[in-house]
Structures are given as C-alpha cells and as structure tokens.
Design a protein around this motif. Structure first.
Motif, PDB file in Angstrom:
ATOM      1  N   LYS A 212       0.818  -1.315   0.140  1.00 37.78           N
ATOM      2  CA  LYS A 212      -0.139   0.079  -0.078  1.00 37.78           C
ATOM      3  C   LYS A 212       0.854   1.101   0.038  1.00 37.78           C
ATOM      4  O   LYS A 212       0.672   2.240  -0.653  1.00 37.78           O
ATOM      5  CB  LYS A 212      -0.948  -0.125   1.082  1.00 37.78           C
ATOM      6  CG  LYS A 212      -2.005  -1.247   1.333  1.00 37.78           C
ATOM      7  CD  LYS A 212      -2.743  -0.933   2.515  1.00 37.78           C
ATOM      8  CE  LYS A 212      -2.006  -1.087   3.809  1.00 37.78           C
ATOM      9  NZ  LYS A 212      -1.412  -2.437   4.053  1.00 37.78           N
ATOM     10  N   THR A 213       1.768   1.262   0.930  1.00 35.75           N
ATOM     11  CA  THR A 213       2.772   2.530   1.028  1.00 35.75           C
ATOM     12  C   THR A 213       3.494   2.597  -0.232  1.00 35.75           C
ATOM     13  O   THR A 213       3.771   3.901  -0.657  1.00 35.75           O
ATOM     14  CB  THR A 213       3.608   2.246   2.183  1.00 35.75           C
ATOM     15  OG1 THR A 213       2.968   2.169   3.438  1.00 35.75           O
ATOM     16  CG2 THR A 213       4.381   3.922   2.725  1.00 35.75           C
ATOM     17  N   THR A 214       3.843   1.592  -0.646  1.00 41.31           N
ATOM     18  CA  THR A 214       4.686   1.714  -2.100  1.00 41.31           C
ATOM     19  C   THR A 214       4.009   2.180  -3.198  1.00 41.31           C
ATOM     20  O   THR A 214       4.393   3.056  -4.029  1.00 41.31           O
ATOM     21  CB  THR A 214       5.135   0.274  -2.499  1.00 41.31           C
ATOM     22  OG1 THR A 214       5.961  -0.244  -1.429  1.00 41.31           O
ATOM     23  CG2 THR A 214       6.224   0.185  -3.553  1.00 41.31           C
ATOM     24  N   CYS A 246      -0.217   7.291   9.982  1.00 39.55           N
ATOM     25  CA  CYS A 246      -0.641   6.632  11.417  1.00 39.55           C
ATOM     26  C   CYS A 246      -0.280   5.586  11.981  1.00 39.55           C
ATOM     27  O   CYS A 246      -0.744   5.021  12.899  1.00 39.55           O
ATOM     28  CB  CYS A 246      -2.276   6.571  11.159  1.00 39.55           C
ATOM     29  SG  CYS A 246      -3.051   8.079  10.423  1.00 39.55           S
ATOM     30  N   LYS A 247       0.853   5.032  11.490  1.00 45.77           N
ATOM     31  CA  LYS A 247       1.439   3.883  11.906  1.00 45.77           C
ATOM     32  C   LYS A 247       2.429   4.245  13.094  1.00 45.77           C
ATOM     33  O   LYS A 247       2.234   3.687  14.094  1.00 45.77           O
ATOM     34  CB  LYS A 247       2.197   3.076  10.554  1.00 45.77           C
ATOM     35  CG  LYS A 247       2.203   1.492  10.946  1.00 45.77           C
ATOM     36  CD  LYS A 247       2.947   1.125   9.711  1.00 45.77           C
ATOM     37  CE  LYS A 247       3.068  -0.192   9.620  1.00 45.77           C
ATOM     38  NZ  LYS A 247       3.719  -0.613   8.353  1.00 45.77           N
ATOM     39  N   GLY A 248       3.477   5.024  12.708  1.00 45.99           N
ATOM     40  CA  GLY A 248       4.467   5.565  13.761  1.00 45.99           C
ATOM     41  C   GLY A 248       5.524   4.709  13.960  1.00 45.99           C
ATOM     42  O   GLY A 248       5.523   3.580  13.097  1.00 45.99           O
ATOM     43  N   VAL A 439      -4.057   9.777   4.196  1.00 48.83           N
ATOM     44  CA  VAL A 439      -4.338   9.170   5.730  1.00 48.83           C
ATOM     45  C   VAL A 439      -3.604   7.886   5.336  1.00 48.83           C
ATOM     46  O   VAL A 439      -4.423   6.918   4.979  1.00 48.83           O
ATOM     47  CB  VAL A 439      -5.458   9.215   6.262  1.00 48.83           C
ATOM     48  CG1 VAL A 439      -5.383   9.036   7.745  1.00 48.83           C
ATOM     49  CG2 VAL A 439      -5.996  10.792   6.236  1.00 48.83           C
ATOM     50  N   ASP A 440      -2.520   7.341   5.566  1.00 50.26           N
ATOM     51  CA  ASP A 440      -2.186   5.980   5.421  1.00 50.26           C
ATOM     52  C   ASP A 440      -2.297   5.380   6.855  1.00 50.26           C
ATOM     53  O   ASP A 440      -2.073   6.171   8.071  1.00 50.26           O
ATOM     54  CB  ASP A 440      -0.468   6.148   5.087  1.00 50.26           C
ATOM     55  CG  ASP A 440       0.086   4.690   4.690  1.00 50.26           C
ATOM     56  OD1 ASP A 440      -0.743   3.817   4.550  1.00 50.26           O
ATOM     57  OD2 ASP A 440       0.989   4.516   4.352  1.00 50.26           O
ATOM     58  N   GLU A 441      -2.785   3.994   6.841  1.00 53.56           N
ATOM     59  CA  GLU A 441      -3.198   3.431   7.703  1.00 53.56           C
ATOM     60  C   GLU A 441      -4.275   3.920   8.599  1.00 53.56           C
ATOM     61  O   GLU A 441      -4.266   4.240   9.813  1.00 53.56           O
ATOM     62  CB  GLU A 441      -2.137   3.160   8.995  1.00 53.56           C
ATOM     63  CG  GLU A 441      -1.168   2.191   8.303  1.00 53.56           C
ATOM     64  CD  GLU A 441      -1.253   0.808   7.625  1.00 53.56           C
ATOM     65  OE1 GLU A 441      -2.345   0.285   8.120  1.00 53.56           O
ATOM     66  OE2 GLU A 441      -0.478   0.276   7.018  1.00 53.56           O
ATOM     67  N   PHE A 442      -5.111   4.275   7.935  1.00 51.06           N
ATOM     68  CA  PHE A 442      -6.368   5.187   8.257  1.00 51.06           C
ATOM     69  C   PHE A 442      -7.146   4.503   9.700  1.00 51.06           C
ATOM     70  O   PHE A 442      -7.662   5.368  10.471  1.00 51.06           O
ATOM     71  CB  PHE A 442      -7.289   5.553   7.447  1.00 51.06           C
ATOM     72  CG  PHE A 442      -8.431   6.279   7.653  1.00 51.06           C
ATOM     73  CD1 PHE A 442      -8.315   7.547   7.959  1.00 51.06           C
ATOM     74  CD2 PHE A 442      -9.985   5.581   8.081  1.00 51.06           C
ATOM     75  CE1 PHE A 442      -9.613   8.237   8.251  1.00 51.06           C
ATOM     76  CE2 PHE A 442     -10.883   6.322   8.313  1.00 51.06           C
ATOM     77  CZ  PHE A 442     -10.583   7.487   8.606  1.00 51.06           C
TER      78      PHE A 442
HETATM   79 MG   LIG Z   1       2.091   0.890   4.880  1.00 51.17          MG
END
Ligand SMILES: [Mg+2]
Ligand SMILES: Nc1ncnc2c1ncn2[C@@H]1O[C@H](COP(=O)(O)OP(=O)(O)OP(=O)(O)O)[C@@H](O)[C@H]1O
Length: 673
Positions: A212-214, A246-248, A439-442
């Motif tokens: 997803k992040t990629t 939102c992972k941190g 918003v990643d990892e919503f």
């Molecule tokens: Mg990710």
C-alpha cells in the motif's frame, strides 16, 4: 472434412501469411496480449506497405522491364502487386533463393499475417471466455490461469527494463506501473491515470505488507510532478501534499525519508517531516476555529457529560476571546484557564457578565485546565508554538509528512490527526494550493476522524483525500459509513491482496457475459454441441484479488478494472559524508516550516516565487537527503525551540549512512506477504 481440407489448402497456398499469422498468434498467447495490441502491431507495418506500393506505382518503365516488376497502368500494378509478390516468391523459392523469396513477399504477407493471427487470437479468447473452447469444460479456467501468468511475466519484464515507465507519460498522466490485465478499461502496456483522478478521493485497501505504502508513494510523486508541471504551465495552482502516517515508529521514519527523496526527484523543493523536524502551530487558527478545534480535541460524552461539555465550551471561549487577544501558545492558554487571571482580564475591560460566569465556574476551570494540560502533554510540541514565532504553517513546504504514533498511542494519534486536519482545512480556505491529503493506515485514527465527514468537508474545500486501510472493515466503524466512503471515491479504489474484496467487486458492477454448457458424449471427450446463454458476470474477479502478489494491485474505476504491477520508486540515495553541516540551499530544503526563520531560508523568493519552478527539472547535483537523525541535529542547532523539541546538548551527528534497504530488497528479494 471438406471444409478442413479447404482451410489446410488455403493455408498452404498462402504459406507466408500463415507462417506470420502463427507467429503472431503464438506471440500474443505467450505475452498474454489482448487482440487490440496485435492489431496495433499490424498498423505499425503500414509505412512499410505504403512505401512498397509507392515504389511499385512510381517505378520507371525501363527499370520495370529490366527487373521484371510487371507491366500495366499504375493502378493495375497496385492491384496486382500482392499476387505478383506471391508468384515471385514461389519462383524464387523454386530457384533456391529463400531469403530473396521472403523479402519479395514480406511487404504484403507480414501485415496480413499479423491481422490474421490477431483475428484467430481474438476468436480463441472469445471461445475460451464463453466456455465454448478447449477439450474439456475445465479448459477455459486453465487457459485463463495460464494467460494470467503470461500477463504477469510480461508486466514484470516491462518493470525490469531500465528506464521503462517514467513517472509521467507524454500526455501528462501519472504512470503507476505495468498493466497486467484490463476489463472495460483501455488496455495498454503501462497503467496510467490522469492527474484529475488524484484530485478526487481515492481509497486503498490491502492486507499488511502487500504494498500500500509503495503504491501511495508513487501516486504522491506523480501528483507532485504533474501538479508542478501544470503550475509551471500556468494551468493550475501549486500542489501541496500532506501525508498523515498513522503507523508511527521507526518504519514510518524510514518511509518519511524515502518519501522525501522520491518527492525531491519529482520536483518538490521541500518535504517537512512533522513533528521530528518541523512544527505546525494550532494557535495560528482564528479564534472561532480555535475554540471548535480545542473542544474537538478533548473527548467528551453524552447524557450527564453533555452538561460538563457546555460548561467547558463556555470557559474555553472565555479564555480564547480574552480582551488581550487570542492565546499564542499552549502555555499562554493554560495560564488563562485560571479564574483569577480571567476575572482580572475581563474586569479591566468592564465585562461584568463574563466576570460573574468566571466566578461561578471557578471549580470547573480547574478541571478544564487539568484536561488541557494532559492534552498538550499528549500532543507534544509539534502543534504548539513558543510564542516567539516558531511553529510553521502548511505554506512552508511542498509536502508535509506527519508521523502519528497510531500503533503505540492511539489516543494521541487520534487527537493529532484531528488537529492536523483542522489546520489543513483552515489552510485550504486560502485557495492558493491544490491539496492532496493522504491518511496512511487510516484505521488507527478512524474513531475520532470519521472519514466520510472528512470527505464531505474536503469536497467543499476542493481538497482531495486518499485513505489506506488494511481491510474493508478498517475503513469505518459501521457498514453504512464504509459504503459511503467507497461509493464517493471518485478517483477510484486501489485493491491490493485482501481476503474480502466482495464489497468492492459489488461496486465495480457487472459486464455482459456468455455462459456455455457442453454436452458430454459418453466416455469420450466433451462434444461441440451445447447451449449458450447471455447474462452478466462481475467485472472484478474476487479470487484474482485474493491471489495477488506483493506489488500487484487492482484499480477499480467506474465500471472497469485494471490489474497492474506497481513500479516501485526508490529515489536517489543519500551521499555518505555530506552531514548536516552541508548547509546552504540543501540545509534549508530539508528543514522547511520548522520555524519562521527556517521557512524564510527555504523560500528566498517567497512560497510562490520563481524559485518554485526550479524544482521541475529535479535538483541535480544539490545536497542529498540525510538520514533523519542528522537533520534533527541540524534543527536543534539552528532553531532555538522552547518546549523541549530541540536537543541543544546533543552530540554532533556523525556522517549519515544511506538507506540501503531497497538495494537489499532488490538483491535478496522483498518481504513476501
Ligand atoms: Mg504501509
Ligand atoms: N511494487 C513493489 N515492487 C517490489 N516490492 C514491493 C512492491 N510493493 C511492496 N514491495 C515490498 O513489500 C514490502 C512492504 O511494502 P509496503 O510497506 O508498501 O506495504 P504496506 O501494505 O504498506 O505494509 P504495511 O501494512 O505493513 O504498512 C516493501 O518493503 C517491499 O519490499
């Protein structure tokens, strides 16, 4: 039988065309091409055919006689050209000149052969699609699975080719990767989406570690590059990307560093990383918004607690609207939450009513103060200002990467997400930027940041929102909200491997399909006889989504889907030895918005000055991005931050090391989900 003999006879007589058709058919099967691409290949032969016909028409009569090119008027020569080429080929073959024979017949045989091969391939696919082809009823499924493998191999080969798939296509579309398979979308080698889709809401769903992040990283870079190009051409406002990760933790810092490098390659001059290197000030909000935001940040209940909420609202309002002006920092605000302070302030301005409210709410003020003290301890210094001008604004950078500790401290991340979106919404009112909020990892913050509310608010502000979640359920708390979110994702839905794709498949809708039943002829193979009926089938095959590999994604847009292999962006690596002391333009580029002074250095010509266009060509030769600890060190030296953010006593950082994880991934294989 007679028909078969006739077909074989014709194929033998037109041997060159047959040969090319077989090759085209095999190549399309092997590469998993749609027939359209085979026909496109035939169209590429058109110049050769035109040149050949032109030569025949224009050939001088004397030379024609000498070379046996044939007699007749020019139009007759053109009409007879294919037959004469065919006859010449057989003659040359008979005289033992196979190469000359191939050359003589190539011009008409190659395009005709490719078209014939493409038509056969289209027919074969149609038979398999409708369940009428193959030896057994299982054959179509096996054919489809094999084709999928071929299509994936072709896409991966395209990804691996050096220099393939640049970020922007010639028409300015954002290229996401190599297309594997399309249904009701235009099929091409690359999968690209218009910039406008990135200016609309999008949803990304995929299990953990599926990419997803990629994918988002590529979309962000595309948004930045296309947005800057439009801005330079005067057809759009300057882009602003705001990412809430939102992972941190350490992994978010790594992604932040990668994002900065990738965005720099895409043309962004500055990426601010919040709260590690840059701050934003909540106190920049106008008083009425400040009151709403401050109250939103404190969780309050219903029923009996609603009374307390009203009291708190009245007291916060009094503190914010105090006669000496709105608060400029958390310390200033906490000082005001004191009955004596407020009473003196309002008494001096002659507001007797306010003074009586303050006196009656003296006990409650103590509680409110305690709650806000706890809130500011939670929020940290990233949203505060020292009162001396520190605490930047979104205008200070091209991109903001905000790290929220959603895994470790959910309540903190929720409050921070809430505050940051409020700040951004206020900034969007200025209307001078094209904003993409991701918003990643919503799911980590979904409780306090209802996405559909964010969507609705964003739409009115002209702000595009992208959210990623690990599952359909992670999108929102209730099914009604999930449907609302997915249905309003006008920019499309990106589906990576997920065990429950059915809701999105339902949204993608159906397509016309033909289903065929086949007769079983005793112990032998299945008969050719059977019944077909027309119906509909889902456009999105859920089982295919469940089987996707890491880095493969299904893009659902309107009533069509495209499966694609994402081309990963890595960005340039940091150079060893260029520490925080690199200073100059590079130093400013790295620390925008960390303070007014730093922002000024990053934008010598102002946020929209001519310097803004320089980034478009990349920053070739400029200072590389250092790992975060080095940058943090530079912040602590350059920005005198009160409130504990800086590390004045920290030892000077050593030479930064480059992030080699991507190189290791390439060498030893990526983590597989
Ligand atoms: Mg990710
Ligand atoms: N398109 C791709 N090409 C090659 N490798 C990839 C691709 N996408 C992802 N990967 C690999 O998968 C790993 C995980 O990717 P990524 O962090 O993007 O997944 P994610 O879905 O965001 O994970 P998480 O849910 O943990 O945040 C990456 O480190 C990389 O090694």
């Amino acid at each position: 039988m007679i028909r078969l003999c006739m077909v074989v006879g014709l194929a033998a007589a037109l041997a060159p065309v047959t040969l090319v058709a077989c090759l085209a058919f095999w190549y399309a099967w092997w590469r998993g091409w749609p027939p359209r691409r085979v026909f496109a290949a035939a169209a590429w032969c058109l110049p050769m055919v035109l040149a050949w016909l032109g030569a025949i028409a224009a050939w001088p009569a004397g030379a024609r006689a000498a070379h046996g090119a044939g007699a007749g008027a020019w139009w007759f020569r053109l009409v007879a050209a294919p037959y004469r080429a065919w006859a010449a080929m057989w003659q040359l073959l008979a005289h033992g000149h196979p190469v000359a024979a191939a050359v003589a017949v190539a011009a008409p045989a190659v395009p005709l052969g490719i078209v014939a091969g493409g038509a056969c391939w289209a027919y074969r696919r149609f038979r398999m699609r409708t369940g009428a082809g193959g030896l057994t009823p299982e054959s179509p499924a096996a054919f489809d699975a094999r084709q999928w493998r071929h299509q994936v191999r072709t896409a991966q080969a395209l990804i691996a080719a050096p220099g393939s798939l640049p970020l922007l296509s010639r028409s300015g579309h954002v290229v996401v990767g190599a297309a594997i398979r399309s249904l009701r979308h235009r099929a091409g080698r690359s999968a690209a989406i218009p910039y406008e889709r990135l200016r609309a809401h999008q949803v990304v769903i995929g299990s953990t570690g599926t990419g997803k992040t990629t994918l988002l990283l590529r979309l962000w870079a595309g948004f930045m590059a296309a947005g800057l190009r439009r801005y330079a051409a005067g057809s759009g406002r300057r882009p602003l990307l705001v990412v809430l990760d939102c992972k941190g933790g350490a992994s978010s810092r790594k992604v932040a560093d990668r994002t900065r490098r990738v965005l720099r390659d895409a043309g962004a001059r500055s990426t601010a990383i919040w709260p590690d290197e840059a701050t934003l000030s909540l106190w920049a909000l106008p008083p009425d918004r400040l009151v709403t935001t401050l109250l939103d940040l404190i969780e309050h209940g219903t029923g009996g607690a609603a009374f307390y909420t009203d009291v708190m609202e009245a007291l916060v309002e009094l503190a914010v609207y105090a006669p000496c002006g709105p608060p400029v920092s958390s310390a200033d605000f906490l000082t005001r939450l004191d009955a004596d302070w407020l009473a003196v302030g309002y008494a001096m301005s002659g507001d007797a009513e306010a003074v009586s409210v303050i006196r009656s709410g003296k006990r409650a003020l103590e509680d409110v103060r305690l709650r806000f003290r706890a809130l500011w301890r939670r929020l940290g210094a990233g949203l505060d200002s020292t009162g001396l001008g520190a605490g930047g604004s979104f205008a200070d950078a091209d991109a903001w990467y905000c790290v929220l500790e959603g895994t470790a401290e959910v309540a903190v991340a929720e409050a921070q997400a809430r505050a940051l979106t409020d700040l951004l919404a206020f900034h969007a009112l200025r209307g001078d930027r094209e904003i993409l909020l991701c918003v990643d990892e919503f799911s980590a913050v979904a409780r306090r940041l209802p996405i559909w509310r964010l969507y609705e608010r964003a739409r009115s502000l002209g702000l595009a929102v992208q959210v990623s979640a690990q599952s359909w359920e992670g999108l929102a708390g209730s099914d009604d909200e999930r449907w609302r979110v997915a249905a309003t994702a006008e920019g499309g839905i990106w589906l990576l491997r997920t065990p429950r794709p059915s809701p999105v498949a339902e949204l993608a809708g159906n397509r016309p399909s033909v289903d065929t039943s086949r007769r079983m002829a005793g112990a032998g193979p299945w008969d050719d006889e059977g019944l077909s009926h027309a119906g509909t089938a889902p456009v999105l095959d859920g089982d295919l989504v469940r089987r996707l590999e890491v880095g493969q994604v299904c893009y659902v847009y309107r009533n069509g889907v495209t499966f694609l292999q994402i081309k990963r962006l890595t960005g340039r690596q940091a150079a060893i030895g260029r520490g925080a002391a690199a200073g100059g333009a590079g130093g400013a580029d790295r620390v925008p918005g960390s303070a007014a002074a730093a922002a000024g250095a990053a934008f010598p010509d102002g946020p929209d000055g001519p310097d803004g266009l320089r980034g478009l060509g990349g920053l070739g030769g400029e200072a590389p991005t250092e790992p975060l600890h080095a940058v943090a060190g530079s912040v602590s030296r350059t920005v005198p931050v009160a409130g504990g953010r800086g590390r004045p006593g920290a030892p000077p950082p050593g030479p930064p090391l480059p992030d080699v994880s991507e190189v290791l991934d390439e060498a030893f294989g990526a983590r597989r989900g």
